[in-house]
Write a protein that holds these residues in place. Structure first.
Motif, mmCIF file in Angstrom:
data_model
loop_
_atom_site.group_PDB
_atom_site.id
_atom_site.type_symbol
_atom_site.label_atom_id
_atom_site.label_comp_id
_atom_site.label_asym_id
_atom_site.label_seq_id
_atom_site.Cartn_x
_atom_site.Cartn_y
_atom_site.Cartn_z
ATOM 1 N N THR A 54 19.751 26.534 68.455
ATOM 2 C CA THR A 54 19.886 25.111 68.782
ATOM 3 C C THR A 54 18.498 24.514 68.976
ATOM 4 O OG1 THR A 54 21.014 23.502 70.188
ATOM 5 C CG2 THR A 54 20.123 25.429 71.292
ATOM 6 N N PHE A 96 16.333 21.580 71.485
ATOM 7 C CA PHE A 96 16.317 20.638 72.603
ATOM 8 C C PHE A 96 15.139 19.681 72.394
ATOM 9 C CE2 PHE A 96 18.036 24.642 74.494
ATOM 10 C CZ PHE A 96 19.337 24.201 74.679
ATOM 11 N N GLU A 97 15.451 18.393 72.303
ATOM 12 C CA GLU A 97 14.418 17.397 71.979
ATOM 13 C C GLU A 97 13.717 16.875 73.232
ATOM 14 O OE1 GLU A 97 13.547 16.488 68.978
ATOM 15 O OE2 GLU A 97 15.169 17.372 67.803
ATOM 16 N N GLN A 118 14.927 13.869 76.160
ATOM 17 C CA GLN A 118 16.389 13.922 76.110
ATOM 18 C C GLN A 118 16.889 14.919 77.173
ATOM 19 O OE1 GLN A 118 18.342 15.816 72.617
ATOM 20 N NE2 GLN A 118 18.920 13.731 72.049
ATOM 21 N N SER A 175 19.367 17.618 77.914
ATOM 22 C CA SER A 175 20.302 18.516 77.223
ATOM 23 C C SER A 175 21.024 19.353 78.255
ATOM 24 C CB SER A 175 19.544 19.423 76.263
ATOM 25 O OG SER A 175 18.784 18.653 75.373
ATOM 26 N N GLU A 212 23.055 13.784 76.971
ATOM 27 C CA GLU A 212 22.620 13.256 75.669
ATOM 28 C C GLU A 212 22.804 14.309 74.581
ATOM 29 O OE1 GLU A 212 19.057 10.347 76.121
ATOM 30 O OE2 GLU A 212 18.895 11.861 77.670
ATOM 31 N N LYS A 213 22.663 15.569 74.992
ATOM 32 C CA LYS A 213 23.031 16.655 74.086
ATOM 33 C C LYS A 213 23.755 17.687 74.945
ATOM 34 C CE LYS A 213 21.646 20.226 71.005
ATOM 35 N NZ LYS A 213 20.828 20.567 69.858
ATOM 36 N N VAL A 244 25.553 21.501 74.947
ATOM 37 C CA VAL A 244 25.743 22.775 74.238
ATOM 38 C C VAL A 244 26.797 23.555 75.020
ATOM 39 C CG1 VAL A 244 24.644 24.945 73.585
ATOM 40 C CG2 VAL A 244 23.372 22.810 73.387
ATOM 41 N N GLU A 248 28.562 21.875 69.935
ATOM 42 C CA GLU A 248 27.485 21.056 70.480
ATOM 43 C C GLU A 248 27.617 19.622 69.994
ATOM 44 O OE1 GLU A 248 23.367 22.073 69.428
ATOM 45 O OE2 GLU A 248 24.132 23.482 67.967
ATOM 46 N N GLY A 249 27.184 18.708 70.849
ATOM 47 C CA GLY A 249 27.322 17.291 70.517
ATOM 48 C C GLY A 249 26.812 16.440 71.662
ATOM 49 N N THR A 250 27.222 15.150 71.664
ATOM 50 C CA THR A 250 26.766 14.227 72.712
ATOM 51 C C THR A 250 27.924 13.936 73.668
ATOM 52 O OG1 THR A 250 27.458 12.298 71.480
ATOM 53 C CG2 THR A 250 25.227 13.116 71.053
ATOM 54 N N GLU A 259 30.647 12.195 71.837
ATOM 55 C CA GLU A 259 31.416 13.077 70.937
ATOM 56 C C GLU A 259 32.365 14.003 71.689
ATOM 57 O OE1 GLU A 259 27.994 13.241 67.428
ATOM 58 O OE2 GLU A 259 28.163 14.856 68.881
#
Lengths: 233, 254
Positions: free
Chosen positions: B22, B24-25, B28, B30, B206-207, B209, B219-221, B224
């Motif tokens: 995965t 991680f930005e 953001q 996560s 925001e993300k 997992v 995984e999603g937001t 979602e």
């Protein structure tokens, strides 16, 4: 544990403060109980010796002699160290153990601090002053014996002081301090090991403290036996 | 940014992480969620380098952890802030000393500079009038703030939080969640939060997992997660009646 302790040392300005704190916690805070026990045990040794000298042909100065020998050779270095295994040892194990169960050691490691160097090394350095504690114990033990013998009417001051000087072997002091340094190392490392590597929660911290006390005492007794054999035989 | 590629970790014969990949930005928040025993804590500890991974790659802004020298790893650790589940504050230190600890250990700042930075961070996490208190003298919510302040005082690039809301009342938990999200945006930090708290998932995910038996099951937001049909996620996230109703309302457009 000892090898890992020297990796990535903490910077000196921080280490200096840690050492001073450990001197306060381990050495200064122990002086009260050491003074109290030494003074009274010295007195008891003198009284016991006096009460066992029933033969009038045995000189009274032996009370001073026996007190000196008992306190310098065994009571101050060995038995005070066993008492310190309970006092200092349980403090070291429980404080490090609590840091382990509350993730404070993990926090140090995640930050990149060598937790062994941060927690254990200052204790070992601080305990280089342990012979000072034992020196105080020797002095007060003999002083307690003097007061008990003289004011208890078992011997005169002159007799007791003469006994202190009879067949004095200066190497006995050296022997006592060599033992003391070995015991200081045991007092710093064994409880630290049991605290650092413990697993579990609050109950296990208590158990680790007990186990640390037992093993520290056992190692002190065994080391005492071998050092006596090596240094005095 | 943290890139995780096919990471595996086993303890003895038991494989806990079975090939996780995965990203991680930065900037953001996560969230890593999953049932107890799903491998969340091992995953976070592997990212932190506390557990050495058996296989795979973890890269911090392109720097592969497994290929770093000891000095590079030490430098990386100084870029990481961590908020532990139980806060892990040092009992023997005051709030101020706890927060200033990383600066004292890893920088050459003067006492005055450390004090200024600590005061700034204390104000940032709304901890006024607590400078000289010991951790035992402040509430659980304040302890979390101190832990966050300590984690961000050295301007970390990466922030890891293990159950930051555990043991907190819902209102304080929301305040802590929002604080973490604000700080993440403000300083463009890569934040990874390990949580069981579904309010956090809905608020700041925001993300997200979702781990199941050592694998990423979804995984999603946060948007979602309302619409996902993944049975494992639906069963885990919408286990309470309240969340079932929330989901139904969202899906029906109300």
């Amino acid at each position: 544990m000892l090898k890992d302790m020297f990796n990535r040392p903490v910077k000196w300005s921080v280490m200096k403060q840690l050492i001073l704190k450990e001197i306060d916690d381990l050495i200064i805070d122990s002086l009260g109980i050491v003074c109290f026990i030494s003074f009274f045990v010295g007195g008891v040794v003198a009284i016991q010796t006096a009460l066992n000298l029933t033969n009038p042909l045995i000189p009274r100065y032996l009370i001073g002699f026996a007190t000196r020998q008992s306190v310098i050779l065994e009571f101050a270095p060995t038995f005070i160290s066993i008492i310190m295994a309970g006092k200092m040892g349980s403090f070291i194990t429980s404080s490090i153990g609590t840091m382990r169960v509350t993730e404070q050691i993990d926090a140090l490691e995640v930050m990149g601090v060598n937790s062994l160097n941060y927690l254990v090394f200052p204790k070992i350095v601080a305990l280089f002053l342990y012979p000072f504690v034992i020196g105080v114990a020797m002095f007060l033990g003999i002083f307690g014996g003097y007061l008990a013998a003289v004011y208890g009417g078992f011997a005169t001051a002159t007799e007791f002081i003469a006994g202190l000087q009879v067949e004095f072997v200066p190497f006995h002091i050296t022997y006592a301090f060599i033992k003391t340094l070995a015991f200081a190392f045991i007092l710093a490392t064994i409880p630290s090991f049991h605290g650092y590597y413990m697993k579990g929660g609050a109950l296990e911290v208590g158990k680790a403290s007990t186990v640390a006390f037992v093993w520290t005492s056992v190692l002190i007794i065994i080391t005492n036996y071998f050092l006596t054999q090596i240094l005095l035989s | 940014m943290i890139e995780v590629i096919n990471v595996e970790k086993k303890f003895g014969d038991q494989k806990v992480l079975k090939g996780i990949s995965t990203t991680f930005e930065a900037g953001q928040t996560s969230l890593v969620i999953g049932q107890s025993g799903s491998g969340k804590t091992v995953f976070i500890k592997s990212l932190l380098g506390v557990h050495e991974i058996d296989k795979g790659t973890i890269a911090f802004n392109g720097r592969i952890y497994g290929e770093m020298s000891q000095d590079e790893k030490r430098e990386l650790r100084s870029e990481i802030g961590m908020v532990f589940q139980g806060s892990a504050l040092f009992d023997s230190m005051t709030v101020e000393e706890n927060i200033g600890f990383p600066l004292k250990m890893f920088t050459n700042k003067t006492a005055k500079e450390i004090k200024e930075r600590v005061d700034f961070v204390i104000e940032r996490v709304n901890l006024v009038d607590s400078h000289h208190k010991k951790p035992s003298e402040i509430s659980g919510g304040m302890q979390k703030r101190v832990a966050i302040a300590r984690a961000i005082v050295n301007n970390p690039k990466y922030l890891f939080c293990d159950e930051p809301n555990s043991g907190l009342d819902p209102e304080t938990a929301t305040v802590i969640d929002n604080l973490i999200q604000e700080i993440t945006k403000e300083y463009n930090i890569t934040t990874v939060i390990n949580t069981h708290d579904m309010n956090s998932v809905m608020e700041i995910g925001e993300k997200i997992v979702f781990l199941k038996k050592g694998l990423i099951a979804w995984e999603g937001t946060k948007e979602e997660i309302f619409r996902t049909e993944n049975k494992a996620v639906v069963k885990f996230v919408y286990s309470s009646n309240l969340f079932k109703k929330v989901r139904a309302a969202v899906l029906s457009g109300h």
